[in-house]
Write an enzyme that holds these catalytic residues in place. Structure first.
Site, mmCIF file in Angstrom:
data_model
loop_
_atom_site.group_PDB
_atom_site.id
_atom_site.type_symbol
_atom_site.label_atom_id
_atom_site.label_comp_id
_atom_site.label_asym_id
_atom_site.label_seq_id
_atom_site.Cartn_x
_atom_site.Cartn_y
_atom_site.Cartn_z
ATOM 1 N N ASP A 183 22.903 54.499 44.045
ATOM 2 C CA ASP A 183 24.043 53.906 45.053
ATOM 3 C C ASP A 183 24.240 52.569 44.847
ATOM 4 O O ASP A 183 23.549 51.982 44.194
ATOM 5 C CB ASP A 183 23.825 54.693 46.384
ATOM 6 C CG ASP A 183 22.541 54.015 47.147
ATOM 7 O OD1 ASP A 183 22.404 54.018 48.404
ATOM 8 O OD2 ASP A 183 21.797 53.020 46.374
ATOM 9 N N LYS A 184 24.962 52.135 45.709
ATOM 10 C CA LYS A 184 25.265 50.622 45.475
ATOM 11 C C LYS A 184 24.364 49.718 46.381
ATOM 12 O O LYS A 184 24.403 48.651 46.237
ATOM 13 C CB LYS A 184 26.896 50.407 45.793
ATOM 14 C CG LYS A 184 27.697 51.140 45.146
ATOM 15 C CD LYS A 184 27.871 50.259 43.540
ATOM 16 C CE LYS A 184 28.724 50.848 42.934
ATOM 17 N NZ LYS A 184 28.937 50.309 41.902
ATOM 18 N N THR A 185 23.510 50.314 46.865
ATOM 19 C CA THR A 185 22.461 49.372 47.649
ATOM 20 C C THR A 185 21.809 48.375 46.896
ATOM 21 O O THR A 185 21.092 48.859 45.952
ATOM 22 C CB THR A 185 21.440 50.383 48.533
ATOM 23 O OG1 THR A 185 22.237 51.256 49.078
ATOM 24 C CG2 THR A 185 20.586 49.455 49.351
ATOM 25 N N GLU A 187 10.532 42.501 54.717
ATOM 26 C CA GLU A 187 9.366 41.900 55.086
ATOM 27 C C GLU A 187 8.971 40.545 54.098
ATOM 28 O O GLU A 187 8.331 39.494 54.739
ATOM 29 C CB GLU A 187 7.997 42.686 54.613
ATOM 30 C CG GLU A 187 7.975 43.943 55.609
ATOM 31 C CD GLU A 187 6.849 44.716 55.309
ATOM 32 O OE1 GLU A 187 6.421 45.108 53.989
ATOM 33 O OE2 GLU A 187 6.152 45.393 56.194
#
Length: 173
Positions: free
Chosen positions: A41-43, A155
């Site tokens: 996906d585009k993430t 993180e």
């Protein structure tokens, strides 16, 4: 089995044919052989999975990158005062306990009072938590360059902002 996973992860990280690859999870090598379909996906396309510190909201205060020097002053002041977190709470409890009689302590009659903590102490404890409460591992390259390895980029962003505040993650045991 764990040693084999460690070796496979190391080989993936150092493979010259797939530069820039980082095995962030030791179970990935055993899963590679099972991949039948790869869905994407585009993430992360625009951000390249890089998280950047924007602000910390704490009680009635909002700290932004422009206020880094102010946070540094809070940290310096409080790290000079005490060697651990919650030092203001500990001092308050010790003072309250000394005022009670032995009989009151044994009977559990001490009265717990709520008190508002000073902002300096809260900021120091929050930044200490950023430095300590994560799964980030610092990796020192042969040329001395330090990079971070973690299962999530958020993180790493928290550890990086802590370093901007002069609190460094040197190693992980």
């Amino acid at each position: 089995m764990d040693f084999a996973k460690l070796i496979y992860s190391y080989q993936i990280n150092t493979d010259k044919k797939i530069k820039g690859t980082i095995a962030r999870n030791r179970t990935i090598p055993e899963e590679i052989g099972r991949v039948q379909y790869l869905l994407t996906d585009k993430t992360g396309t625009l951000t390249q999975n890089e998280m950047i510190f924007k602000k910390i909201s704490l009680e009635s205060q909002v700290f932004t990158p422009e206020r880094i020097e102010e946070i540094k002053r809070y940290l310096k002041k409080n790290c000079d005062k005490a060697i651990g977190p919650l030092s203001d709470v500990e001092a308050r409890v010790n003072t309250d306990t000394q005022r009670l009689s032995a009989h009151e302590l044994l009977q559990g009659q001490e009265k717990r009072k709520h008190f508002k903590r000073e902002r300096d102490f809260i900021v120091r404890d929050m930044i200490t938590a950023l430095v300590l409460c994560h799964n980030v591992t610092p990796i020192i390259d042969e040329d001395g360059t330090k990079t971070f390895q973690a299962s999530s980029p958020d993180e790493i962003a928290l550890v990086k902002i802590a370093e901007d505040l002069d609190m460094y993650l040197e190693k992980r045991d």
